[in-house]
Write a protein that holds these residues in place. Structure first.
Motif: not given
Length: 238
Positions: A8-14, A93-95, A146-149, A224-229
């Motif tokens: 849910f918190f992954h950066h690819s998700q809306p 991105l997590r950092m 980075i998240l410009n999509f 959100v940060g902790l959810a990123q790989p």
């Protein structure tokens, strides 16, 4: 089927863009209420308030100039950091998101422990404004580079224009155009709604518990940060 919160918190998700938009407006409302009508994520607002302060409350104008200087210099620094991270293959991105959460935590502690703030140029006020500006300029760079999509999380005028254009394009006969328009409406609409909700909830929380309300965006951005790989940023395409 069990819901994976990391998904849910992954950066690819809306949901990521919606959460960051919620936090951006929440933080700016806190700054407006608690830091002498100062924006730290919305430079257009800073310029408008600066123009007003120069003639109405000149003692507050220098604080807006500090924000403009901080935003410009910190944005230069964050862009340079992202470029270096991409070239070296170090950092993630997590950092960056956890760094933003850390800056906001410092802002919260300084402002809450110093409240009521003595004035627009008190040391605690300037420190709080600087930390908030650094954090929000970092979010803007993350969204831009980075998240410009995703839809932007602090530029609601542009999001509204794209939302309206999507509604208009949705009336066209071409199914391909209509599908693209519906996607645009969802993409920008959810960010506008989240941004508005952040402002309303931020205003209420600030009225109840003051600067400690910043714990809400700090907690969300940390999640959100902790959810990123922990993978390095992708190198720029040649």
């Amino acid at each position: 089927m069990r819901l994976d919160p990391r998904g849910f918190f992954h950066h690819s998700q809306p949901s990521t863009a919606a959460i960051l938009a919620f936090c951006a407006c929440f933080i700016d409302v806190v700054c407006i209420v608690g830091l002498f009508h100062t924006f730290t994520a919305f430079i257009t607002g800073t310029l408008v308030v600066l123009s007003t302060d120069l003639f109405q409350t000149p003692e507050s104008a220098p604080l807006k100039l500090i924000v403009l200087g901080d935003f410009f210099l910190s944005t230069l620094g964050w862009y340079a950091l992202v470029i270096r991270m991409r070239r070296s293959g170090r950092g993630s991105l997590r950092m960056l998101l956890l760094l933003e959460a850390g800056l906001l935590t410092s802002f919260m502690l300084i402002a809450a422990l110093s409240a009521p703030l003595a004035g627009p140029l008190a040391i605690a006020t300037v420190a709080a404004v600087t930390l908030s500006t650094f954090a929000m300029s970092l979010q803007n760079v993350v969204m831009s580079e980075i998240l410009n999509f995703h839809a932007p999380t602090t530029i609601m005028t542009g999001n509204t224009i794209r939302l309206v254009s999507g509604l208009v394009d949705g009336w066209r006969a071409s199914e391909e155009v209509a599908d693209n328009a519906r996607h645009r409406v969802r993409r920008h609409g959810r960010v506008i709604i989240a941004f508005t909700a952040g402002g309303l909830i931020g205003g209420y929380c600030m009225s109840q518990i003051g600067f400690w309300s910043l714990g809400v965006p700090v907690g969300l951005i940390t999640l959100v940060g902790l959810a990123q790989p922990q993978e390095p940023l992708k190198a720029e395409k040649a």
